[in-house]
Design a protein around this motif. Structure first.
Motif, PDB file in Angstrom:
ATOM      1  N   LYS A 257       8.370 -26.101 -37.946  1.00  0.00           N
ATOM      2  CA  LYS A 257       9.106 -26.713 -39.076  1.00  0.00           C
ATOM      3  C   LYS A 257       9.379 -25.649 -40.138  1.00  0.00           C
ATOM      4  O   LYS A 257      10.477 -25.553 -40.677  1.00  0.00           O
ATOM      5  CB  LYS A 257       8.263 -27.838 -39.692  1.00  0.00           C
ATOM      6  CG  LYS A 257       8.674 -29.206 -39.181  1.00  0.00           C
ATOM      7  CD  LYS A 257       7.931 -30.288 -39.953  1.00  0.00           C
ATOM      8  CE  LYS A 257       7.576 -31.411 -39.002  1.00  0.00           C
ATOM      9  NZ  LYS A 257       6.408 -32.173 -39.408  1.00  0.00           N
ATOM     10  N   GLU A 258       8.334 -24.830 -40.415  1.00  0.00           N
ATOM     11  CA  GLU A 258       8.490 -23.770 -41.435  1.00  0.00           C
ATOM     12  C   GLU A 258       9.556 -22.753 -41.043  1.00  0.00           C
ATOM     13  O   GLU A 258      10.333 -22.297 -41.877  1.00  0.00           O
ATOM     14  CB  GLU A 258       7.174 -23.002 -41.623  1.00  0.00           C
ATOM     15  CG  GLU A 258       6.154 -23.721 -42.460  1.00  0.00           C
ATOM     16  CD  GLU A 258       4.770 -23.093 -42.297  1.00  0.00           C
ATOM     17  OE1 GLU A 258       4.678 -21.871 -42.054  1.00  0.00           O
ATOM     18  OE2 GLU A 258       3.785 -23.852 -42.391  1.00  0.00           O
ATOM     19  N   THR A 259       9.569 -22.384 -39.749  1.00  0.00           N
ATOM     20  CA  THR A 259      10.526 -21.353 -39.322  1.00  0.00           C
ATOM     21  C   THR A 259      11.917 -21.949 -39.094  1.00  0.00           C
ATOM     22  O   THR A 259      12.881 -21.218 -38.880  1.00  0.00           O
ATOM     23  CB  THR A 259      10.076 -20.662 -38.007  1.00  0.00           C
ATOM     24  OG1 THR A 259       9.984 -21.667 -36.989  1.00  0.00           O
ATOM     25  CG2 THR A 259       8.763 -19.942 -38.164  1.00  0.00           C
ATOM     26  N   GLY A 260      12.005 -23.281 -39.083  1.00  0.00           N
ATOM     27  CA  GLY A 260      13.304 -23.933 -38.900  1.00  0.00           C
ATOM     28  C   GLY A 260      13.735 -23.994 -37.443  1.00  0.00           C
ATOM     29  O   GLY A 260      14.899 -24.257 -37.139  1.00  0.00           O
ATOM     30  N   THR A 261      12.787 -23.751 -36.538  1.00  0.00           N
ATOM     31  CA  THR A 261      13.114 -23.853 -35.104  1.00  0.00           C
ATOM     32  C   THR A 261      12.869 -25.286 -34.660  1.00  0.00           C
ATOM     33  O   THR A 261      11.781 -25.824 -34.859  1.00  0.00           O
ATOM     34  CB  THR A 261      12.222 -22.888 -34.286  1.00  0.00           C
ATOM     35  OG1 THR A 261      12.534 -21.569 -34.688  1.00  0.00           O
ATOM     36  CG2 THR A 261      12.477 -23.030 -32.788  1.00  0.00           C
ATOM     37  N   LYS A 262      13.869 -25.874 -34.041  1.00  0.00           N
ATOM     38  CA  LYS A 262      13.731 -27.267 -33.646  1.00  0.00           C
ATOM     39  C   LYS A 262      13.098 -27.355 -32.262  1.00  0.00           C
ATOM     40  O   LYS A 262      13.530 -26.658 -31.329  1.00  0.00           O
ATOM     41  CB  LYS A 262      15.123 -27.915 -33.642  1.00  0.00           C
ATOM     42  CG  LYS A 262      15.063 -29.336 -34.064  1.00  0.00           C
ATOM     43  CD  LYS A 262      16.352 -29.864 -34.613  1.00  0.00           C
ATOM     44  CE  LYS A 262      16.410 -31.359 -34.631  1.00  0.00           C
ATOM     45  NZ  LYS A 262      15.277 -32.179 -34.637  1.00  0.00           N
ATOM     46  N   LEU A 263      12.045 -28.176 -32.140  1.00  0.00           N
ATOM     47  CA  LEU A 263      11.400 -28.356 -30.834  1.00  0.00           C
ATOM     48  C   LEU A 263      11.898 -29.656 -30.220  1.00  0.00           C
ATOM     49  O   LEU A 263      11.957 -30.690 -30.905  1.00  0.00           O
ATOM     50  CB  LEU A 263       9.879 -28.461 -30.982  1.00  0.00           C
ATOM     51  CG  LEU A 263       9.115 -27.284 -31.574  1.00  0.00           C
ATOM     52  CD1 LEU A 263       7.607 -27.564 -31.548  1.00  0.00           C
ATOM     53  CD2 LEU A 263       9.402 -25.997 -30.798  1.00  0.00           C
TER      54      LEU A 263
END
Ligand code: AMP
Length: 398
Positions: A257-263
């Protein structure tokens, strides 16, 4: 620090040792069933032959455990290599990889010919990273070229020792592997999407952590997904879960969430009463995995979701199957992803034995931009780790 490349070395009329990974699969009669690893080294070998070098090739095959075992002789490899080279080039298999006789063979061989040393792992010194053994190998040649990408995560004598004694550079295969890795992970065209599957989160956690810094989206399939679902309080029946990893997975989801990568996780599964090809199966939404059933593949709604996720991809990186794909009943999800990846306009990079196998079985291997020749080494790079077989090469002076 950047490393020397084969073209930076003076190789004309020199004795050049090339470390290759000729650990090819053999059938019960000792025939090679897949020669991809031999073909992959031809650019380096042909370059050296054009430069009229004495080409001395060193490789391992299988796990003979430090003793001579003819079952693991490189004889079939020597024969196959000869078939790939012109008749002007003579390929000879040495009886051993070190010793007086091998030295004499190197002396006697013509420039522009190939001497394939016998299996390095017939000597315990190889896997023990014995300095004397590494020095003996170095004594056979003037310069060293590393092209055994698939073995570069191992600190064996010929991987990290020999290169310390003589000028050492990366071969064409090694460079190609690293260039594709750079283009897909460190400097990719965006959006860049990773597809990660396989059995255990614990094996892949470092990869997910590293990729969460670099990818735009990460698709998580395979048995790994169940630890992610359980971490969110979802009941996964008897599916594979690593309870010890739940906290790590929760932290990872926060980190993404912090890095903005969507899982992206699967939204439905093919479940079975037992892990058996004959077992009864059905498709269920992710929140409805029955208590006594095992989820063994992603379902059709997930395939659709993942296809939408991949829609705008410019780079796709894939490691690990979406389900227990060795069994037909649980292979559909993985093969549907193979179809999606090969029909995408993105640059597609695939690595890891199972994933590679899925593309070959589907007859789609030629439709991928690049399939890495190194399982363990590829995974180590994905983790963001250094490969000792590369770190030990000679630094390029800037
Ligand atoms: P890995 O070596 O970690 O990439 O894992 C590959 C293995 O994961 C393959 O042998 C698959 O059969 C297995 N696998 C993938 N999904 C599942 C699943 N849902 N349940 C059990 N095994 C799985």
């Amino acid at each position: 620090m950047e490393k020397l490349f084969i073209k930076d070395l003076a190789v004309r009329k020199k004795r050049v040792m090339v470390r290759t990974d000729y650990n090819v699969p053999l059938d019960d009669d000792g025939n090679i069933t897949d020669d991809t690893r031999i073909r992959a080294t031809l650019p380096t070998i042909n370059y050296l032959l054009d430069e009229e070098a004495k080409v001395i090739i060193a490789s391992h095959l299988g796990r003979p455990g430090g003793t001579v075992n003819q079952k693991y002789s490189l004889k079939p490899v020597a024969r196959r290599l000869q078939r790939f080279l012109t008749d002007k080039v003579k390929v000879t298999l040495a009886e051993d990889c070190i010793g007086e006789n091998v030295k004499k063979q190197v002396e006697a061989m013509d420039y522009g010919d190939v001497l394939l040393l016998e299996n390095l792992r017939f000597h315990p010194g190889e896997e023990k990273n014995d300095t004397e053994f590494a020095k003996e190998l170095a004594g056979l040649c003037d310069v060293f070229v590393q092209d055994a990408f698939g073995n570069c995560h191992r600190k064996h004598a010929s991987m990290v020792g020999t290169s310390r004694f003589i000028p050492s550079a990366a071969g064409f295969l090694l460079k190609k592997e690293l260039d594709y890795f750079e283009k897909s992970v460190n400097n990719p065209m965006h959006p860049v999407i990773a597809i990660l599957g396989g059995a255990k989160v614990s094996d892949k956690i470092k990869i997910i952590e590293n990729l969460a810094k670099k990818m735009d989206k990460i698709i998580i399939g395979g048995a790994m997904a169940f630890t992610f679902l359980k971490a969110q309080g979802i009941s996964v029946g008897k599916s594979l879960v690593e309870d010890s990893m739940i906290e790590t997975v929760n932290n990872l989801m926060e980190y993404a969430k912090e890095t903005g990568t969507k899982l992206y996780l699967p939204v439905d599964f093919v479940v079975a009463e037992k892990f058996d090809r004959m077992a009864e199966t059905k498709v269920v939404p992710f929140k409805e995995i029955p208590e006594r059933w095992i989820a063994l593949d992603i379902g059709p709604a997930t395939t659709k979701l993942f296809s939408e996720v991949l829609q705008d991809a410019k780079t796709i990186l894939w490691n690990g199957p979406m389900g227990a794909f060795e069994i037909d009943a649980f292979s559909r999800g993985t093969y549907a992803m193979v179809e999606m990846v090969t029909s995408s306009h993105a640059s597609t990079i695939v690595g890891g034995g199972d994933t590679d196998m899925a593309f070959h079985k589907a007859g789609k291997a030629h439709e991928v931009t690049f399939i890495s020749t190194g399982g363990g080494a590829f995974l180590k790079l994905l983790e963001g780790g250094d490969l000792p077989g590369i770190a030990s090469l000679t630094d390029k002076k800037t």
